[in-house]
Design a protein around this motif. Structure first.
Motif, PDB file in Angstrom:
ATOM      1  N   LEU A  81       5.461   3.802   1.224  1.00  0.00           N
ATOM      2  CA  LEU A  81       6.284   4.942   0.792  1.00  0.00           C
ATOM      3  C   LEU A  81       6.990   5.645   1.954  1.00  0.00           C
ATOM      4  O   LEU A  81       8.165   5.995   1.841  1.00  0.00           O
ATOM      5  CB  LEU A  81       5.426   5.931  -0.010  1.00  0.00           C
ATOM      6  N   SER A 127       0.852  -1.190   0.000  1.00  0.00           N
ATOM      7  CA  SER A 127       0.000   0.000   0.000  1.00  0.00           C
ATOM      8  C   SER A 127       0.891   1.244   0.000  1.00  0.00           C
ATOM      9  O   SER A 127       1.710   1.407   0.912  1.00  0.00           O
ATOM     10  CB  SER A 127      -0.891   0.007   1.249  1.00  0.00           C
ATOM     11  N   PRO A 128       0.782   2.116  -1.002  1.00  0.00           N
ATOM     12  CA  PRO A 128       1.646   3.297  -1.057  1.00  0.00           C
ATOM     13  C   PRO A 128       1.603   4.130   0.224  1.00  0.00           C
ATOM     14  O   PRO A 128       2.623   4.656   0.662  1.00  0.00           O
ATOM     15  CB  PRO A 128       1.082   4.093  -2.247  1.00  0.00           C
ATOM     16  N   LYS A 129       0.426   4.219   0.845  1.00  0.00           N
ATOM     17  CA  LYS A 129       0.292   5.023   2.058  1.00  0.00           C
ATOM     18  C   LYS A 129       1.147   4.479   3.198  1.00  0.00           C
ATOM     19  O   LYS A 129       1.661   5.239   4.026  1.00  0.00           O
ATOM     20  CB  LYS A 129      -1.185   5.060   2.483  1.00  0.00           C
TER      21      LYS A 129
END
Length: 455
Positions: free
Chosen positions: A239, A234-236
């Protein structure tokens, strides 16, 4: 599970750091054996030992890059998982674990393909000569096949340490290292596989470590469980982990770049013996610096958990103790290297000419490391508190702003150009430690002040 959380949040800092750091130090020392043992066995191969050792030494920048990609994901993911645990948010902590696992699978697949296709081109660019390239490519073609095991072992083991299970993470390393020590002489000598045997022993050992790590993270004892539903990154969640891990990636990847620059410059000015000596010097440096890195990893769960729990007193106490231990250690090891350089060098080669040359340049190369414990303590605290910007900055300054230009500048300033190349390291180290200490003094105060303001 509750006992471990209580331990990170309330146990006496000194006893807690000792409990967490001893296994991580042992794990770091044993982990070093993967590559060090290979070099010792290879360096003692009859007839071709020196050229084979130099060839495998040229592979080290590539191996550093593989490790750097593991750190890119895990060195940020593990501290963030600890911070989430301190905030009592176990769901996000498990998402960080699962997302980082999925990302490392993807990275491993890409790295394996790249290394199998372009390994010879990389190794020639990284300082291999006509005499050493065949040894280098023979090692790397086999090693590339085990990239996924290296990635997952290094990456996922960090999440075990982040939970405070440092004895388990230590066993993860012991499983692989003991296997490597046993398999190396069998493959190198008994089966007459030479450097290919050393690489095969390494990847099989890493596969065993990987199996141990994943079995624990899927088992009952772990606080953070590896769940398939979290494997798609999940990018959230992922990242910010990558942002925080960028400093460790830069430090390790830049080690690879710096190693290439050292090798190419030393080959130009000093020939194969200078490159072979650099292989030994980097091995001694690894041996010397791994214990304080292990202590810092042991301190990471304490710093991250209590920062997440907004306990500024324990964060400050843990940092001060970490700094004292790392600094005392770096001074003691610096003194040992200055007094007995030959004892360290002779571990890796029986050749009198190489021992004499490497012993002389080891004192030069290592003379700036007396204060390096400060760098390690500050760097790990930046990462543990989630300060991605500062941790990246100090990594970039040391390697790219200072060391890289000095490798090419110093030979023009010193009559012995080969010695000039080696002098770049201590000059960069002294300036970098000074810069890091000044930056840390401001940023640490700012981070603790932010917690007080929020409260």
């Amino acid at each position: 599970m509750a006992d471990t959380k209580e331990m990170l949040g309330s146990a006496p800092i000194g006893k807690l750091l000792f409990k967490l750091a001893v296994p991580t130090v042992i794990a770091q020392l044993i982990n070093m054996l993967y590559n060090i043992v290979d070099r010792i066995y290879i360096g003692h191969m009859p007839g071709t030992g020196n050229l084979a050792l130099t060839g495998v030494g040229v592979c080290m920048p590539v191996i550093m890059i593989v490790s750097a990609f593991a750190a890119l994901v895990s060195a940020g993911g593990a501290p963030r998982a600890s911070i989430f645990m301190g905030q009592k948010d176990m769901e996000r902590a498990e998402k960080a674990l699962g997302g980082c696992f999925g990302l490392q699978i993807i990275v491993s697949a890409v790295l394996t393909a790249v290394l199998l296709i372009w390994n010879r081109d990389f190794l020639l660019a990284f300082g291999a000569s006509d005499q050493t390239i065949e040894y280098a490519t023979a090692y790397m073609r086999v090693y590339a096949l085990g990239t996924v095991f290296v990635q997952l072992t290094l990456g996922m083991n960090a999440f075990i340490t982040a939970q405070g299970f440092t004895k388990i993470s230590m066993v993860s390393v012991i499983v692989g290292a003991v296997s490597n020590i046993i398999l190396d002489p069998i493959f190198i000598y008994a089966l007459d596989m030479g450097v290919r045997g050393a690489a095969l022993a390494t990847i099989l050992s890493q596969a065993l470590s990987c199996a141990w790590v994943l079995s624990f993270l899927c088992g009952k004892r772990t606080m953070l469980k590896l769940k398939p539903k979290h494997f798609i990154p999940s990018p959230k969640i992922v990242l910010p982990c990558i942002a925080l891990g960028t400093a460790s990636f830069i430090m390790q990847a830049s080690d690879s770049v710096i190693s290439v620059c050292f090798n190419s410059s030393l080959l130009k000015y000093g020939g194969d013996i200078a490159v072979g000596a650099m292989t030994i010097l980097s091995s001694v440096m690894q041996f010397a610096m791994l214990p304080p890195l292990g202590i810092a990893q042991g301190a990471q769960p304490i710093l991250s958990y209590n920062y997440g729990a907004k306990n500024t007193a324990r964060v400050k106490q843990a940092y001060k103790l970490l700094l004292k231990i790392c600094l005392l250690y770096s001074v003691a090891v610096w003194a040992a290297v200055m007094l007995f350089p030959g004892a360290f060098v002779s571990i890796f080669t029986p050749e009198a000419e190489l021992i004499a040359f490497a012993s002389r340049v080891l004192r030069i190369y290592y003379c700036g490391m007396i204060l390096f414990g400060i760098q390690i303590a500050c760097q790990m605290t930046f990462v543990s508190l989630g300060n991605a910007g500062s941790s990246v900055l100090v990594a970039v300054v040391r390697k790219f702003v200072l060391l890289l230009p000095l490798i090419y500048l110093m030979p023009s300033l010193i009559s012995d150009k080969t010695i000039g190349v080696y002098m770049a390291e201590p000059i960069a180290d002294v300036i970098a430690v000074t810069f890091t200490a000044i930056l840390f003094a401001f940023q640490f105060k700012k981070a603790l002040g932010k917690i007080r303001t929020e409260e």
